[in-house]
Design an enzyme around this catalytic site. Structure first.
Site, PDB file in Angstrom:
ATOM      1  N   SER A  22       0.873  -1.182   0.000  1.00 35.86           N
ATOM      2  CA  SER A  22       0.000   0.000   0.000  1.00 35.86           C
ATOM      3  C   SER A  22       0.909   1.231   0.000  1.00 35.86           C
ATOM      4  O   SER A  22       1.829   1.315  -0.817  1.00 35.86           O
ATOM      5  CB  SER A  22      -0.941  -0.066   1.211  1.00 35.86           C
ATOM      6  OG  SER A  22      -1.884   0.978   1.167  1.00 35.86           O
ATOM      7  N   HIS A  49      -3.023  -1.205  -2.995  1.00 40.45           N
ATOM      8  CA  HIS A  49      -4.230  -0.461  -2.660  1.00 40.45           C
ATOM      9  C   HIS A  49      -4.317   0.777  -3.557  1.00 40.45           C
ATOM     10  O   HIS A  49      -3.361   1.551  -3.642  1.00 40.45           O
ATOM     11  CB  HIS A  49      -4.213  -0.036  -1.196  1.00 40.45           C
ATOM     12  CG  HIS A  49      -4.336  -1.198  -0.260  1.00 40.45           C
ATOM     13  ND1 HIS A  49      -4.072  -1.100   1.081  1.00 40.45           N
ATOM     14  CD2 HIS A  49      -4.708  -2.491  -0.475  1.00 40.45           C
ATOM     15  CE1 HIS A  49      -4.271  -2.275   1.666  1.00 40.45           C
ATOM     16  NE2 HIS A  49      -4.647  -3.129   0.732  1.00 40.45           N
ATOM     17  N   ASP A 142      -3.738  -5.329   6.152  1.00 45.89           N
ATOM     18  CA  ASP A 142      -4.057  -6.173   5.008  1.00 45.89           C
ATOM     19  C   ASP A 142      -2.789  -6.905   4.552  1.00 45.89           C
ATOM     20  O   ASP A 142      -1.721  -6.299   4.441  1.00 45.89           O
ATOM     21  CB  ASP A 142      -4.620  -5.319   3.867  1.00 45.89           C
ATOM     22  CG  ASP A 142      -5.198  -6.163   2.758  1.00 45.89           C
ATOM     23  OD1 ASP A 142      -5.564  -7.331   3.011  1.00 45.89           O
ATOM     24  OD2 ASP A 142      -5.312  -5.652   1.627  1.00 45.89           O
TER      25      ASP A 142
END
Length: 206
Positions: A22, A49, A142
């Site tokens: 991310s 992301h 995540d």
């Protein structure tokens, strides 16, 4: 240079590399993806992301930097070795039987779609010990559970050294779950990937 990970006994049969990240992960990918050799026998599937409402430019950006074909993943497409696939915005990217790509609009995971956990867990189911999982910089958890699933399935796992990550929360979450076999800087990961052809040669030891 950091020490490279030891070669596991089944390394010659690795079929895929999954990468998640991310915030701050693009800086790492700029080191990793150009290091992939043109003879790489594994497919590379990547979830970053992304804003859900904007077209992704990742495939366009990295196509110019990589020796391998780079594309945005398409639903039901057969996964081809030696190809780099990016998850499109607002779709989960999964590995299905075949192996084939599957795109999903199931609910976000950790507020994210695409989700790293979703890719990693589905790839662990399909590839088992023939999978390498790499988790990069990011600001939430995540990917930690997914990396744990890869390790439990017998795959090899790498986590970006939190000290080298602009957002260390994601690597730290994976390390808290003991999900990473190896903790490396992006430069060390790139060195390992660059040696892949030699590591794929039968009879070559680390």
């Amino acid at each position: 240079m950091s020490s490279l990970p030891p070669l596991p006994p089944h390394a010659a049969s690795h079929d895929a590399i999954v990468v998640g990240g991310s915030s701050g992960a693009i800086d790492a990918l700029i080191q990793l993806l150009p290091a992939l050799p043109p003879t790489l026998c594994a497919a590379v599937l990547i979830v970053l992301h992304l804003p859900r409402d904007r077209r992704s430019l990742l495939a366009d950006i990295f196509r110019q930097r990589c020796a391998l074909p780079v594309q945005e993943a398409q639903d039901k497409e057969a996964i081809t070795p030696g190809t780099v696939y990016f998850a499109p915005p607002d779709y989960h990217l999964l590995v299905d039987q075949g192996p084939h790509i599957a795109l999903s609009i199931d609910k976000p995971v950790h507020y994210s779609r695409p989700s790293i956990d979703v890719l990693f867990e589905s790839a662990a189911d399909q590839y088992g010990e023939r999978l390498v999982g790499i988790l990069l910089s990011g600001a939430n958890e995540d990917g930690a559970h997914g990396l744990q699933a890869i390790r439990a399935a017998g795959g090899l796992t790498m986590v970006q050294d939190p000290a080298s990550a602009s957002m260390p929360a994601m690597p730290l979450a994976a390390l808290a779950r003991d999900a990473g076999h190896h903790v490396l800087t992006p430069a060390a990961m790139a060195d390992w990937l660059a040696q892949w052809p030699e590591r794929q040669t039968p009879g070559v030891s680390a």
